[in-house]
Design a protein around this motif. Structure first.
Motif, PDB file in Angstrom:
ATOM      1  N   VAL A  52      30.172  20.040  22.200  1.00 32.45           N
ATOM      2  CA  VAL A  52      29.771  21.071  23.159  1.00 32.45           C
ATOM      3  C   VAL A  52      30.045  22.448  22.575  1.00 32.45           C
ATOM      4  CG1 VAL A  52      31.873  21.391  24.559  1.00 32.45           C
ATOM      5  CG2 VAL A  52      29.651  21.626  25.611  1.00 32.45           C
ATOM      6  N   ASN A  53      31.107  22.571  21.828  1.00 34.28           N
ATOM      7  CA  ASN A  53      31.362  23.862  21.199  1.00 34.28           C
ATOM      8  C   ASN A  53      30.325  24.139  20.119  1.00 34.28           C
ATOM      9  OD1 ASN A  53      33.448  24.223  22.917  1.00 34.28           O
ATOM     10  ND2 ASN A  53      35.044  23.636  21.461  1.00 34.28           N
ATOM     11  N   ALA A  54      29.941  23.101  19.410  1.00 39.22           N
ATOM     12  CA  ALA A  54      28.864  23.264  18.434  1.00 39.22           C
ATOM     13  C   ALA A  54      27.565  23.657  19.128  1.00 39.22           C
ATOM     14  CB  ALA A  54      28.687  21.975  17.646  1.00 39.22           C
ATOM     15  N   PHE A 111      27.389  25.484  21.871  1.00 37.54           N
ATOM     16  CA  PHE A 111      27.479  26.885  22.256  1.00 37.54           C
ATOM     17  C   PHE A 111      27.334  27.823  21.063  1.00 37.54           C
ATOM     18  CE2 PHE A 111      29.459  25.195  26.109  1.00 37.54           C
ATOM     19  CZ  PHE A 111      28.788  25.939  27.058  1.00 37.54           C
ATOM     20  N   ASN A 112      27.788  27.400  19.883  1.00 33.89           N
ATOM     21  CA  ASN A 112      27.682  28.331  18.767  1.00 33.89           C
ATOM     22  C   ASN A 112      26.558  27.951  17.794  1.00 33.89           C
ATOM     23  OD1 ASN A 112      28.676  26.433  16.913  1.00 33.89           O
ATOM     24  ND2 ASN A 112      30.793  27.128  17.110  1.00 33.89           N
ATOM     25  N   SER A 113      25.610  27.143  18.299  1.00 32.67           N
ATOM     26  CA  SER A 113      24.390  26.827  17.545  1.00 32.67           C
ATOM     27  C   SER A 113      24.632  26.068  16.250  1.00 32.67           C
ATOM     28  CB  SER A 113      23.613  28.113  17.201  1.00 32.67           C
ATOM     29  OG  SER A 113      23.074  28.657  18.360  1.00 32.67           O
ATOM     30  N   THR A 114      25.757  25.379  16.128  1.00 30.44           N
ATOM     31  CA  THR A 114      25.984  24.590  14.922  1.00 30.44           C
ATOM     32  C   THR A 114      25.784  23.096  15.176  1.00 30.44           C
ATOM     33  OG1 THR A 114      28.356  24.425  15.378  1.00 30.44           O
ATOM     34  CG2 THR A 114      27.640  26.258  13.993  1.00 30.44           C
ATOM     35  N   SER A 115      25.280  22.741  16.363  1.00 34.36           N
ATOM     36  CA  SER A 115      25.104  21.327  16.673  1.00 34.36           C
ATOM     37  C   SER A 115      24.136  20.662  15.708  1.00 34.36           C
ATOM     38  CB  SER A 115      24.575  21.160  18.099  1.00 34.36           C
ATOM     39  OG  SER A 115      24.276  19.799  18.350  1.00 34.36           O
TER      40      SER A 115
HETATM   41  C1  LIG Z   1      31.279  26.008  16.231  1.00 24.64           C
HETATM   42  O1  LIG Z   1      31.761  24.792  16.813  1.00 24.64           O
HETATM   43  C2  LIG Z   1      32.183  23.830  15.868  1.00 24.64           C
HETATM   44  C3  LIG Z   1      32.562  22.583  16.629  1.00 24.64           C
HETATM   45  O2  LIG Z   1      33.569  22.837  17.527  1.00 24.64           O
HETATM   46  C4  LIG Z   1      33.338  24.390  15.060  1.00 24.64           C
HETATM   47  O3  LIG Z   1      33.721  23.444  14.104  1.00 24.64           O
HETATM   48  C5  LIG Z   1      32.907  25.671  14.366  1.00 24.64           C
HETATM   49  O4  LIG Z   1      34.010  26.238  13.721  1.00 24.64           O
HETATM   50  C6  LIG Z   1      32.358  26.659  15.378  1.00 24.64           C
HETATM   51  N1  LIG Z   1      31.801  27.799  14.687  1.00 24.64           N
HETATM   52  C7  LIG Z   1      32.025  29.025  15.091  1.00 24.64           C
HETATM   53  C8  LIG Z   1      31.354  30.095  14.295  1.00 24.64           C
HETATM   54  O5  LIG Z   1      32.729  29.278  16.049  1.00 24.64           O
END
Ligand SMILES: *[C@@H]1O[C@H](CO)[C@@H](O)[C@H](O)[C@H]1NC(C)=O
Ligand SMILES: *[C@@H]1O[C@H](CO)[C@@H](O)[C@H](O)[C@H]1NC(C)=O
Ligand SMILES: *[C@@H]1O[C@H](CO)[C@@H](O)[C@H](O)[C@H]1NC(C)=O
Ligand SMILES: *[C@@H]1O[C@H](CO)[C@@H](O)[C@H](O)[C@H]1NC(C)=O
Ligand SMILES: *[C@@H]1O[C@H](CO)[C@@H](O)[C@H](O)[C@H]1NC(C)=O
Ligand SMILES: *[C@@H]1O[C@H](CO)[C@@H](O)[C@H](O)[C@H]1NC(C)=O
Ligand SMILES: *[C@@H]1O[C@H](CO)[C@@H](O)[C@H](O)[C@H]1NC(C)=O
Ligand SMILES: *[C@@H]1O[C@H](CO)[C@@H](O)[C@H](O)[C@H]1NC(C)=O
Ligand SMILES: *[C@@H]1O[C@H](CO)[C@@H](O)[C@H](O)[C@H]1NC(C)=O
Ligand SMILES: *[C@@H]1O[C@H](CO)[C@@H](O)[C@H](O)[C@H]1NC(C)=O
Ligand SMILES: *[C@@H]1O[C@H](CO)[C@@H](O)[C@H](O)[C@H]1NC(C)=O
Ligand SMILES: CC(=O)N[C@H]1CO[C@H](CO)[C@@H](O)[C@@H]1O
Length: 376
Positions: free
Chosen positions: A336-338, A340-344
Motif C-alpha cells: 500500500v505504501n508502494a 501511494f508513492n507510485s513504486t508498486s
Molecule cells: C515507497 O514504498 C516502498 C514500499 O513501502 C518503500 O520501499 C519505498 O522506500 C518508498 N519510496 C519512497 C520514495 O518513499
C-alpha cells in the motif's frame, strides 16, 4: 416514495401484528414483512447453500479459508492471514506461518484430501523462513519452506472464479430490503415479496451520477459505518440477524475502497454475513471486467464471508478477517505504501490511488507489527 413504503409497511404491520414474534416489535422502522417471513437456516454459511449443487467447488471453499485468484504477497512482519490458502497466482512470503490458526494437520506426502493441505499455489512459490501447517501443493518453487511437506492436488480455480463472480452478481442484483441511512440509522428498503426475503440485503455507495441503477433511497450510506469514526452499530436499533445478511459494497472500478472505521463489524457479532465487494461503472452497474482495491484499515476483526473476486485486498497490521476471504489479489501493507508513492509493481494499483484522500508514503504504519507491541 419513502412515505408510501412506510405507510404500506404500517398497513402490513396492523394486519400481522398479532402474529409477530417479540424480537420484531422492537424494530420500529423495519418492515414488518421482513420480520414475519419464515426464518431460514441462519447458521449455514450463505455461500454453502449457493454452491451445494457442486461438491467439488464447495469442498475447495471449505478447505481453503483464503482463495486468491492472483498473487498473494506477505512481506516480512506483515502477517495477518493465518489460515489455509489457495493461490492461483504466485505466492511470496517472508517469515510467515501459513495456516497457523488451525489445528495441527499431520503432514503427509500422500495427502489427497484438500482438507489436508495448508497451501496450494498454482503459480510460483517464493518463500523465505516460511512454515506451513498441512501439506503444500506447488509445481514450481524457489526459496525454502522451513517446515512443511509437499504433495500434489489440483484446485479448479477457473471454476471457483466463475462461480464467485456469478454469486457476486446474483447478490448485486438483489434490491436492498434494509438501509443504513445518513447518520447511521437503520430502516427498511424495498419489500419485493416473499421471494426476495431469504436474506437481509444492504447496498452501499450510491453512485455518483444522477440516475443510478437503483433509486437513491435504497442505497445505504457508507459514511458512518466504513469511513466514520467510532462506529458502534446502527444508532436506533440492533441489526436483525434472524436471517443471513448480505452487504453489497459496489466500488467504482479502479478506485480504492478505504475501509477506515475502527470496527465496521460492530453489532454484527455472530451474524451470518457475506460482504460482496465488486467493481461498478459510474451508473452503479456491475463491471464484470473491472478491478478495485480494498484497503482494510480497521483495527478490529471483521467476521463473515468476504466475496471479493475482483478485488485487490490490502490489510494493515491490526484486526483481520476471521472467516473466509476470496479475492483477486492479496497484498501486504508494504504494497500500500508502494501504491501511494507510485513504486508498486502492479501498474493498475498505482493507477487506483487517485481516490485516496491524504498522502502518502506512511499511509499505513508498517511498524508495530508484532501484536505485542501493537496498541490494543
Ligand atoms: C515507497 O514504498 C516502498 C514500499 O513501502 C518503500 O520501499 C519505498 O522506500 C518508498 N519510496 C519512497 C520514495 O518513499
Ligand atoms: C442448517 O444447515 C446445517 C448444514 O446444512 C444442518 O446441519 C442443520 O441441520 C440445518 N438446521 C436447520 C434448522 O435446518
Ligand atoms: C463442478 O465443478 C467442477 C470443477 O470444480 C466442474 O468440472 C464440474 O463441471 C462442475 N459441475 C457442475 C454440475 O457444474
Ligand atoms: C496472525 O499471526 C501473527 C503471528 O502469530 C499475529 O501477529 C497476528 O495477530 C495474527 N493475525 C490475526 C488476524 O490473528
Ligand atoms: C522467521 O519468522 C519468524 C516469524 O514467523 C520470526 O520470528 C523469525 O525471527 C524469523 N527468522 C529469521 C531468521 O528471519
Ligand atoms: C484462531 O483464532 C481465533 C480467533 O483469533 C482463536 O480464538 C483461536 O483460538 C485460534 N485457533 C488456533 C488453533 O490458533
Ligand atoms: C504413503 O503411501 C505409501 C503407500 O501407500 C505408504 O507406504 C506410506 O507409508 C505412506 N506415507 C505416509 C507418510 O503416509
Ligand atoms: C507433483 O507433480 C509433479 C509434476 O507431475 C512432480 O514432478 C512432483 O514430483 C509431484 N510431487 C509430489 C510430492 O508428488
Ligand atoms: C449464474 O449462473 C446461473 C446458472 O448457471 C445462470 O442462470 C445465471 O445467468 C448466471 N448469472 C450471471 C450473472 O452470470
Ligand atoms: C466509542 O463509543 C463507545 C460507545 O459509545 C465509547 O464507550 C468509547 O469510549 C468510544 N471511543 C472513542 C475512541 O471515542
Ligand atoms: C489508516 O488508519 C490510520 C489510523 O488508524 C491512519 O493514521 C491512516 O491514515 C489510515 N490510512 C489510510 C490510507 O487511510
Ligand atoms: C503517488 C501518486 O499520487 N500516484 C498517482 C495517483 O493518482 C494520480 C491521479 O491519477 C496520479 O497522477 C499519480 O501519479
Amino acid at each position: 416514495m419513502i412515505q408510501d413504503l412506510f405507510s404500506r409497511s404500517r398497513q402490513k404491520f396492523n394486519l400481522v401484528i398479532m402474529k409477530l414474534i417479540s424480537t420484531c416489535l422492537s424494530l420500529l422502522l423495519i418492515s414488518t414483512s421482513v420480520c414475519a417471513s419464515t426464518p431460514s437456516n441462519n447458521t449455514t454459511p450463505i455461500i454453502d447453500s449457493l454452491l451445494r449443487y457442486n461438491t467439488s467447488i464447495l469442498d475447495a471453499v471449505h478447505a481453503f479459508k483464503g482463495i486468491c485468484f492472483g498473487d498473494f504477497n506477505a512481506e516480512e512482519g506483515t502477517q495477518r492471514f493465518n489460515k489455509s490458502i489457495a493461490v492461483q497466482g504466485n505466492f511470496v512470503s517472508n517469515s510467515f506461518h501459513v495456516n497457523s490458526n488451525a489445528t495441527s494437520i499431520v503432514c503427509s506426502a500422500n495427502a489427497t484430501s484438500m482438507m489436508d493441505f495448508g497451501l496450494v499455489v498454482a503459480g510460483t512459490l517464493n518463500t523465505v523462513n516460511t512454515t506451513v501447517n498441512g501439506a503444500i501443493s506447488s509445481l514450481s518453487s524457489t526459496g525454502s519452506i522451513t517446515d512443511g511437506c509437499f504433495s500434489n492436488i489440483t484446485v479448479d480455480f477457473d471454476s471457483l472464479h466463475r462461480e464467485a463472480l456469478n454469486i457476486s452478481q446474483f447478490f448485486a442484483q438483489q434490491k436492498p430490503n434494509m438501509v443504513i441511512r445518513d447518520g447511521g440509522f437503520l430502516s427498511d428498503g424495498q419489500f419485493l415479496g416473499s421471494t426476495n426475503q431469504d436474506y437481509y440485503v444492504y447496498t452501499f455507495n450510491k453512485c455518483a451520477v444522477d440516475t443510478c441503477v437503483m433509486p437513491s433511497y435504497l442505497y445505504s450510506s457508507p459514511e458512518q459505518i466504513f469511513h466514520g469514526g467510532n462506529w458502534t452499530g446502527p444508532y436506533n436499533t440492533d441489526y436483525p440477524k434472524d436471517k443471513p445478511i448480505v452487504f453489497n459494497i459496489p466500488v467504482l472500478t479502479d478506485t480504492v475502497f478505504n475501509m477506515s472505521t475502527a470496527n465496521p463489524a460492530a453489532g454484527l457479532e455472530g451474524a451470518n454475513i457475506l460482504y460482496n465487494i465488486y467493481p461498478v461503472l459510474t451508473s452503479g452497474a456491475y463491471d464484470v471486467n473491472g478491478h478495485v482495491v480494498w484497503l482494510r484499515n480497521t483495527t478490529e476483526a471483521i467476521n463473515g464471508f468476504m466475496l471479493a473476486p475482483s478485488t485487490y485486498v490490502i490489510e494493515n497490521n491490526k484486526g483481520g478477517f476471521t472467516d473466509n476471504l476470496m479475492t483477486a489479489r492479496y497484498l501486504s501493507v508494504v504494497d500500500v505504501n508502494a501504491m501511494f508513492n507510485s513504486t508498486s509493481a502492479y501498474p493498475d494499483i498505482v493507477h487506483a490511488n487517485s481516490t485516496i484522500a491524504g498522502n502518502s508514503s506512511a499511509a499505513v504504519n508498517t511498524s508495530g507489527i508484532t501484536s505485542s507491541s501493537a496498541k490494543k
